[in-house]
Enzyme design. Structure first.
Site, PDB file in Angstrom:
ATOM      1  N   GLY A  12      -1.739 -14.177   6.205  1.00  0.00           N
ATOM      2  CA  GLY A  12      -2.633 -13.093   5.774  1.00  0.00           C
ATOM      3  C   GLY A  12      -2.716 -13.001   4.262  1.00  0.00           C
ATOM      4  O   GLY A  12      -2.862 -11.919   3.690  1.00  0.00           O
ATOM      5  N   GLY A  24      -5.541 -11.113   2.328  1.00  0.00           N
ATOM      6  CA  GLY A  24      -5.720  -9.685   2.573  1.00  0.00           C
ATOM      7  C   GLY A  24      -5.375  -8.834   1.365  1.00  0.00           C
ATOM      8  O   GLY A  24      -4.980  -9.333   0.307  1.00  0.00           O
ATOM      9  N   GLN A  25      -5.518  -7.527   1.554  1.00  0.00           N
ATOM     10  CA  GLN A  25      -5.327  -6.578   0.446  1.00  0.00           C
ATOM     11  C   GLN A  25      -3.940  -6.724  -0.183  1.00  0.00           C
ATOM     12  O   GLN A  25      -3.817  -6.833  -1.402  1.00  0.00           O
ATOM     13  CB  GLN A  25      -5.513  -5.137   0.955  1.00  0.00           C
ATOM     14  CG  GLN A  25      -5.479  -4.100  -0.160  1.00  0.00           C
ATOM     15  CD  GLN A  25      -5.292  -2.676   0.351  1.00  0.00           C
ATOM     16  OE1 GLN A  25      -4.950  -2.441   1.509  1.00  0.00           O
ATOM     17  NE2 GLN A  25      -5.514  -1.710  -0.523  1.00  0.00           N
ATOM     18  N   ASP A  63      -4.163 -18.309   5.468  1.00  0.00           N
ATOM     19  CA  ASP A  63      -5.085 -17.312   6.010  1.00  0.00           C
ATOM     20  C   ASP A  63      -6.161 -18.059   6.781  1.00  0.00           C
ATOM     21  O   ASP A  63      -6.250 -19.299   6.698  1.00  0.00           O
ATOM     22  CB  ASP A  63      -5.721 -16.491   4.855  1.00  0.00           C
ATOM     23  CG  ASP A  63      -6.140 -15.099   5.313  1.00  0.00           C
ATOM     24  OD1 ASP A  63      -6.980 -15.012   6.223  1.00  0.00           O
ATOM     25  OD2 ASP A  63      -5.607 -14.101   4.788  1.00  0.00           O
ATOM     26  N   ILE A  64      -6.999 -17.295   7.502  1.00  0.00           N
ATOM     27  CA  ILE A  64      -8.174 -17.922   8.129  1.00  0.00           C
ATOM     28  C   ILE A  64      -9.408 -17.723   7.239  1.00  0.00           C
ATOM     29  O   ILE A  64     -10.477 -18.209   7.547  1.00  0.00           O
ATOM     30  CB  ILE A  64      -8.465 -17.357   9.543  1.00  0.00           C
ATOM     31  CG1 ILE A  64      -8.588 -15.828   9.504  1.00  0.00           C
ATOM     32  CG2 ILE A  64      -7.376 -17.784  10.524  1.00  0.00           C
ATOM     33  CD1 ILE A  64      -9.071 -15.216  10.809  1.00  0.00           C
ATOM     34  N   TYR A 107      -3.463  -0.220  16.833  1.00  0.00           N
ATOM     35  CA  TYR A 107      -2.749  -0.698  15.642  1.00  0.00           C
ATOM     36  C   TYR A 107      -1.329  -0.118  15.622  1.00  0.00           C
ATOM     37  O   TYR A 107      -0.343  -0.843  15.440  1.00  0.00           O
ATOM     38  CB  TYR A 107      -3.533  -0.268  14.405  1.00  0.00           C
ATOM     39  CG  TYR A 107      -2.896  -0.580  13.079  1.00  0.00           C
ATOM     40  CD1 TYR A 107      -2.723  -1.887  12.632  1.00  0.00           C
ATOM     41  CD2 TYR A 107      -2.482   0.450  12.230  1.00  0.00           C
ATOM     42  CE1 TYR A 107      -2.161  -2.160  11.394  1.00  0.00           C
ATOM     43  CE2 TYR A 107      -1.916   0.188  10.993  1.00  0.00           C
ATOM     44  CZ  TYR A 107      -1.765  -1.114  10.584  1.00  0.00           C
ATOM     45  OH  TYR A 107      -1.204  -1.379   9.362  1.00  0.00           O
ATOM     46  N   LYS A 149       2.382  -1.819  15.955  1.00  0.00           N
ATOM     47  CA  LYS A 149       3.393  -1.656  14.898  1.00  0.00           C
ATOM     48  C   LYS A 149       4.726  -1.202  15.500  1.00  0.00           C
ATOM     49  O   LYS A 149       5.783  -1.696  15.119  1.00  0.00           O
ATOM     50  CB  LYS A 149       2.908  -0.670  13.828  1.00  0.00           C
ATOM     51  CG  LYS A 149       1.823  -1.236  12.921  1.00  0.00           C
ATOM     52  CD  LYS A 149       2.334  -2.445  12.155  1.00  0.00           C
ATOM     53  CE  LYS A 149       1.269  -3.111  11.318  1.00  0.00           C
ATOM     54  NZ  LYS A 149       1.698  -4.407  10.753  1.00  0.00           N
ATOM     55  N   ILE A 203      -2.454   2.026   1.268  1.00  0.00           N
ATOM     56  CA  ILE A 203      -2.261   1.336  -0.009  1.00  0.00           C
ATOM     57  C   ILE A 203      -3.570   1.349  -0.804  1.00  0.00           C
ATOM     58  O   ILE A 203      -4.618   0.948  -0.297  1.00  0.00           O
ATOM     59  CB  ILE A 203      -1.810  -0.133   0.210  1.00  0.00           C
ATOM     60  CG1 ILE A 203      -0.576  -0.218   1.120  1.00  0.00           C
ATOM     61  CG2 ILE A 203      -1.557  -0.820  -1.127  1.00  0.00           C
ATOM     62  CD1 ILE A 203       0.689   0.342   0.560  1.00  0.00           C
TER      63      ILE A 203
HETATM   64  N1  SER Z   1      -3.761   1.574   5.792  1.00  0.00           N
HETATM   65  C1  SER Z   1      -3.643   1.329   7.199  1.00  0.00           C
HETATM   66  C2  SER Z   1      -4.858   1.751   7.928  1.00  0.00           C
HETATM   67  O1  SER Z   1      -5.551   2.618   7.437  1.00  0.00           O
HETATM   68  C3  SER Z   1      -2.443   2.054   7.746  1.00  0.00           C
HETATM   69  O2  SER Z   1      -1.362   1.207   7.758  1.00  0.00           O
HETATM   70  O3  SER Z   1      -5.099   1.286   8.989  1.00  0.00           O
END
Ligand code: SER
Length: 316
Positions: free
Chosen positions: A8, A11-12, A34-35, A142, A146, A172
């Site tokens: 990844g 990603g951000q 990454d893809i 999600y 987790k 983040i």
């Molecule tokens: N920033 C993430 C989201 O909004 C939460 O881990 O899905």
């Protein structure tokens, strides 16, 4: 930790983590994957390779070919996108992690570091200063992945001795790579719209508090956790906190520097996701065990964000 695989990486968080790892360990010792197509920045900082985490053979091949001894597993589908396609979120987040852990076990990778999230908590967890140990009943796919992922990390540590480590990140905020598919993405959108002088319709209501962290602190946290002496860790998964912010507070901070910024509020399906999460999390465990402490408060973050985004858009 000498030879590192990052999944990844486009990603951000991955895209900024790779730059730091490249600086610390050397470009040739950081295999970023990454893809997606990598930026020039990423290619300069690391050795880039295409890798889909749903392909366990390719993960194993890279681990063997490059003698990988640590994996930063960052590939994931975030909360809002995950609610649009829960099956895809389950597959990428769950099977991707299992594939990484299995390769780590079979090929004797020392360490696997992978983020968890505030999304592991659900509506029945305490809203303020949510502790490390509390009810984990998320209402998003999600979040389900987790929580299950956290349990898998614990299992691989206890059963096979893989040194698994994780931190529950808040939302983040960052200027380098835009987040995608998250519920907390509005915070980054606010800054970008302010700099480009466009009004913003925020999809989370103005007084919804959520935990947030600025990217330099997010990178500091994951690197500190990765480097911590094993004997100092009393758990596999740690809460990390930085700021408790509402959209209105972020807008007010932006307006100190860009007074004309216009923001309206049009909550959509993501409001229910935000409402199911904590407002702030208790990170005493991380502070006590490995010395975690964030550097950025809201106004320091706002100043830095606006400067970085202005640089990207070359607006003076
Ligand atoms: N920033 C993430 C989201 O909004 C939460 O881990 O899905």
């Amino acid at each position: 930790m000498n030879k590192i695989l990052v999944t990844g990486a486009c990603g951000q968080i991955g895209s900024e983590l790779v730059v730091h790892l490249g600086r610390e360990f050397g470009r040739e010792n950081v295999i970023a994957t990454d893809i997606e197509k990598p930026s020039q920045h990423l290619k300069t900082a690391s050795t880039f390779m295409y890798l889909n985490v749903l392909d366990p053979h390719m993960i194993a091949k890279i681990v063997v070919d490059y003698e990988i001894d640590a994996i930063f597993h960052m590939a994931a589908i975030l909360s809002a996108r995950g609610e649009r396609d829960p099956q895809a979120a389950y597959e990428v987040n769950m099977q991707g992690l299992v594939n990484v852990l299995e390769v780590a076990r079979r090929k004797k990778v020392d360490k696997v570091i992978t983020p968890s999230s505030i999304a592991a908590f659900g509506p029945d967890a305490p809203k303020e200063n949510t502790p490390d140990n509390t009810a984990l009943n998320p209402t998003t796919m999600y979040g389900v992945t987790k929580v299950a992922g956290e349990k898998m990390l614990q299992y691989y540590y206890l059963k096979y001795g893989v040194d698994t480590r994780s931190l529950r990140y808040p939302g983040i905020i960052s200027a380098e790579t835009a987040p995608g598919g998250g519920t907390t993405d509005f915070a980054v959108d606010l800054y970008i719209h302010a700099v480009t002088r466009e009004p913003y319709a925020c999809f989370i209501s103005e007084n919804t508090p959520l935990p947030f962290m600025y990217m330099p602190d997010a990178i500091k946290a994951i690197l500190q956790l990765a480097h911590a002496e094993p004997g100092r860790l009393s758990r596999r998964v740690y809460n990390v906190n930085a700021m408790r912010l509402t959209p209105a507070e972020i807008v007010a901070s932006i307006r100190k520097y860009i007074p004309g910024f216009r923001c309206t509020y049009q909550p959509d399906f993501r409001q229910a996701i935000a409402d199911s999460w904590p407002h702030s999390i208790d990170d005493r465990g991380a502070r006590e065990d490995w010395g975690w402490k964030p550097d950025f408060d809201l106004d320091a973050m706002t100043r830095d964000m606006l400067e970085k985004i202005r640089g990207k858009f070359t607006i003076l």
